[in-house]
Design a protein around this motif. Sequence first.
Motif, PDB file in Angstrom:
ATOM      1  N   GLN A  22      21.067  19.860  59.509  1.00 11.95           N
ATOM      2  CA  GLN A  22      21.350  19.386  58.152  1.00 11.95           C
ATOM      3  C   GLN A  22      22.861  19.347  57.886  1.00 11.95           C
ATOM      4  O   GLN A  22      23.569  20.323  58.139  1.00 11.95           O
ATOM      5  N   ALA A  23      23.327  18.246  57.379  1.00 17.69           N
ATOM      6  CA  ALA A  23      24.731  18.114  57.003  1.00 17.69           C
ATOM      7  C   ALA A  23      24.990  18.818  55.673  1.00 17.69           C
ATOM      8  O   ALA A  23      24.069  19.079  54.896  1.00 17.69           O
ATOM      9  N   GLN A  24      26.267  19.130  55.405  1.00 18.19           N
ATOM     10  CA  GLN A  24      26.633  19.810  54.171  1.00 18.19           C
ATOM     11  C   GLN A  24      26.666  18.827  52.997  1.00 18.19           C
ATOM     12  O   GLN A  24      26.788  17.613  53.174  1.00 18.19           O
ATOM     13  N   GLY A  25      26.584  19.387  51.773  1.00 18.54           N
ATOM     14  CA  GLY A  25      26.702  18.581  50.563  1.00 18.54           C
ATOM     15  C   GLY A  25      25.371  18.338  49.873  1.00 18.54           C
ATOM     16  O   GLY A  25      24.320  18.274  50.524  1.00 18.54           O
ATOM     17  N   THR A  26      25.429  18.208  48.548  1.00 22.11           N
ATOM     18  CA  THR A  26      24.203  18.008  47.768  1.00 22.11           C
ATOM     19  C   THR A  26      23.505  16.706  48.119  1.00 22.11           C
ATOM     20  O   THR A  26      22.287  16.590  47.959  1.00 22.11           O
ATOM     21  N   GLN A  27      24.252  15.712  48.612  1.00 27.21           N
ATOM     22  CA  GLN A  27      23.628  14.439  48.964  1.00 27.21           C
ATOM     23  C   GLN A  27      22.707  14.581  50.176  1.00 27.21           C
ATOM     24  O   GLN A  27      21.866  13.701  50.424  1.00 27.21           O
ATOM     25  N   ASN A  28      22.843  15.682  50.907  1.00 28.64           N
ATOM     26  CA  ASN A  28      21.990  15.912  52.080  1.00 28.64           C
ATOM     27  C   ASN A  28      20.932  16.976  51.814  1.00 28.64           C
ATOM     28  O   ASN A  28      20.294  17.477  52.747  1.00 28.64           O
ATOM     29  N   LYS A  29      20.734  17.306  50.546  1.00 30.54           N
ATOM     30  CA  LYS A  29      19.742  18.302  50.167  1.00 30.54           C
ATOM     31  C   LYS A  29      18.333  17.819  50.529  1.00 30.54           C
ATOM     32  O   LYS A  29      18.009  16.641  50.410  1.00 30.54           O
ATOM     33  N   SER A  30      17.498  18.756  50.996  1.00 28.52           N
ATOM     34  CA  SER A  30      16.106  18.442  51.323  1.00 28.52           C
ATOM     35  C   SER A  30      15.198  19.092  50.288  1.00 28.52           C
ATOM     36  O   SER A  30      15.349  20.275  49.974  1.00 28.52           O
ATOM     37  N   TYR A  51      19.453  23.384  51.248  1.00 28.75           N
ATOM     38  CA  TYR A  51      20.724  22.669  51.366  1.00 28.75           C
ATOM     39  C   TYR A  51      21.810  23.559  51.954  1.00 28.75           C
ATOM     40  O   TYR A  51      21.655  24.772  52.081  1.00 28.75           O
ATOM     41  N   ARG A  52      22.903  22.906  52.322  1.00 29.24           N
ATOM     42  CA  ARG A  52      24.095  23.586  52.820  1.00 29.24           C
ATOM     43  C   ARG A  52      25.277  23.118  51.974  1.00 29.24           C
ATOM     44  O   ARG A  52      25.664  21.947  52.039  1.00 29.24           O
ATOM     45  N   PRO A  53      25.863  23.990  51.157  1.00 26.75           N
ATOM     46  CA  PRO A  53      26.959  23.586  50.275  1.00 26.75           C
ATOM     47  C   PRO A  53      28.219  23.251  51.060  1.00 26.75           C
ATOM     48  O   PRO A  53      28.357  23.580  52.237  1.00 26.75           O
ATOM     49  N   MET A  54      29.154  22.603  50.401  1.00 23.68           N
ATOM     50  CA  MET A  54      30.424  22.265  51.037  1.00 23.68           C
ATOM     51  C   MET A  54      31.300  23.501  51.219  1.00 23.68           C
ATOM     52  O   MET A  54      32.186  23.526  52.061  1.00 23.68           O
ATOM     53  N   THR A  55      31.048  24.557  50.430  1.00 21.89           N
ATOM     54  CA  THR A  55      31.844  25.783  50.503  1.00 21.89           C
ATOM     55  C   THR A  55      31.238  26.773  51.501  1.00 21.89           C
ATOM     56  O   THR A  55      30.102  26.614  51.952  1.00 21.89           O
ATOM     57  N   LYS A  56      32.016  27.814  51.817  1.00 19.08           N
ATOM     58  CA  LYS A  56      31.567  28.918  52.672  1.00 19.08           C
ATOM     59  C   LYS A  56      30.942  28.451  53.981  1.00 19.08           C
ATOM     60  O   LYS A  56      29.892  28.933  54.411  1.00 19.08           O
ATOM     61  N   LYS A  57      31.561  27.491  54.607  1.00 19.84           N
ATOM     62  CA  LYS A  57      31.122  26.986  55.915  1.00 19.84           C
ATOM     63  C   LYS A  57      29.702  26.425  55.898  1.00 19.84           C
ATOM     64  O   LYS A  57      29.042  26.345  56.929  1.00 19.84           O
ATOM     65  N   GLY A  58      29.242  26.087  54.708  1.00 20.83           N
ATOM     66  CA  GLY A  58      27.910  25.490  54.624  1.00 20.83           C
ATOM     67  C   GLY A  58      26.785  26.477  54.854  1.00 20.83           C
ATOM     68  O   GLY A  58      25.726  26.105  55.386  1.00 20.83           O
ATOM     69  N   ASP A  59      26.988  27.746  54.450  1.00 26.14           N
ATOM     70  CA  ASP A  59      25.943  28.753  54.633  1.00 26.14           C
ATOM     71  C   ASP A  59      24.634  28.280  54.001  1.00 26.14           C
ATOM     72  O   ASP A  59      24.604  27.904  52.818  1.00 26.14           O
TER      73      ASP A  59
END
Length: 363
Positions: A22-30, A51-59
Amino acid sequence: MDATFEYRSFLSRQGIHDYSLQAQGTQNKSIIPARIMTLDGDVLEVAASLYRPMTKKGDPRVWFSQLKRHCIAGDILASVWNGSCIWLLNLSRVDLSKAVEINANYRTLLKPRISARESVFEELLEMLRDISARGFIPAIRHGDTGVGHLLETELGIQANSSKAPDYKGVEIKSTRGKQRRSLTLFARVPDWSISQLPSVRRLWEEFGYDRADGKGRRLNCTVSGTTWNSQGLKLSVDDNAGILREASRNPEVPYPVSWRLEVLQDALAQKHADTFWVKANSRREGGVELIHYHSAVQTSMPIVQQLSPMLASGGVTVDHVINLKAGAGVSAPREAGPLFKIKEQRFTELFPEPIIHSLMSKP
């Protein structure tokens, strides 16, 4: 909420979601269909956001809509996958054993899973008691693997190299004798992409030794996190990097092989979700070993977070078993492992509340 390692493994094993893809960012939320079982047993149709946020290395993160209305900070929640959606239950505020009996929704969701799991345990116990009732049985294979091979043969389990549990989701381990020993948890090859040495052959060449009988070269040794062994090897746990390294006293090869801790934790969780540790007595008659299976220890759900500190403190060790016979030429040395083993005296640190079964009498 943080999608912890255990939760990510649960989603991945069930084929629900793989955060590593999964890529980072809200646009890639599942968004996954989900249901919350309320304290009263009502069912709410909600959505799970992965999802994986843009911050904190996408934790990795997970959230369920409307969740704040049905729990508070510190509550323990459980997820159940029924093949179509994720169910969320509040374990801190509902006694599931009572809820299953008095509420139709809890009963529909949980009863089939509980009954199916318990029926496998009873079926396996009955088979083990039948084998025990036969008394001492001649071993088919010599050596350390003879006790396990005989039991699998008697249970009708075909020999294979699968990492999956042996019998309908239950792993079966068997040992001889009464003395305390190390029990094999699982086998896992090093991650060569993060290791200094590129292969088993190079490890064998660098740290192996010639057999005293002249029958070839081997590397058979136990590696612990507390002391250097005779080959100059010792385990080193790097929790910050999430890596188990095998350290060496050779300055040219300070860290020959390594494993990712998450991979080891996942191997432990999958291999030993449910396990029967069968114990046997052994004796010899006329040069033949006879084996009698007399008891079993049943465990479920190991505490995977304990694996790292137990590797560091020597409670869990790594065995190398690499051999190459004399005259084998350029044949690749083979390793039956490396084997991750737990010292029996520290067994309950990883497997709390084991259930002990006698196999020599009917319950």
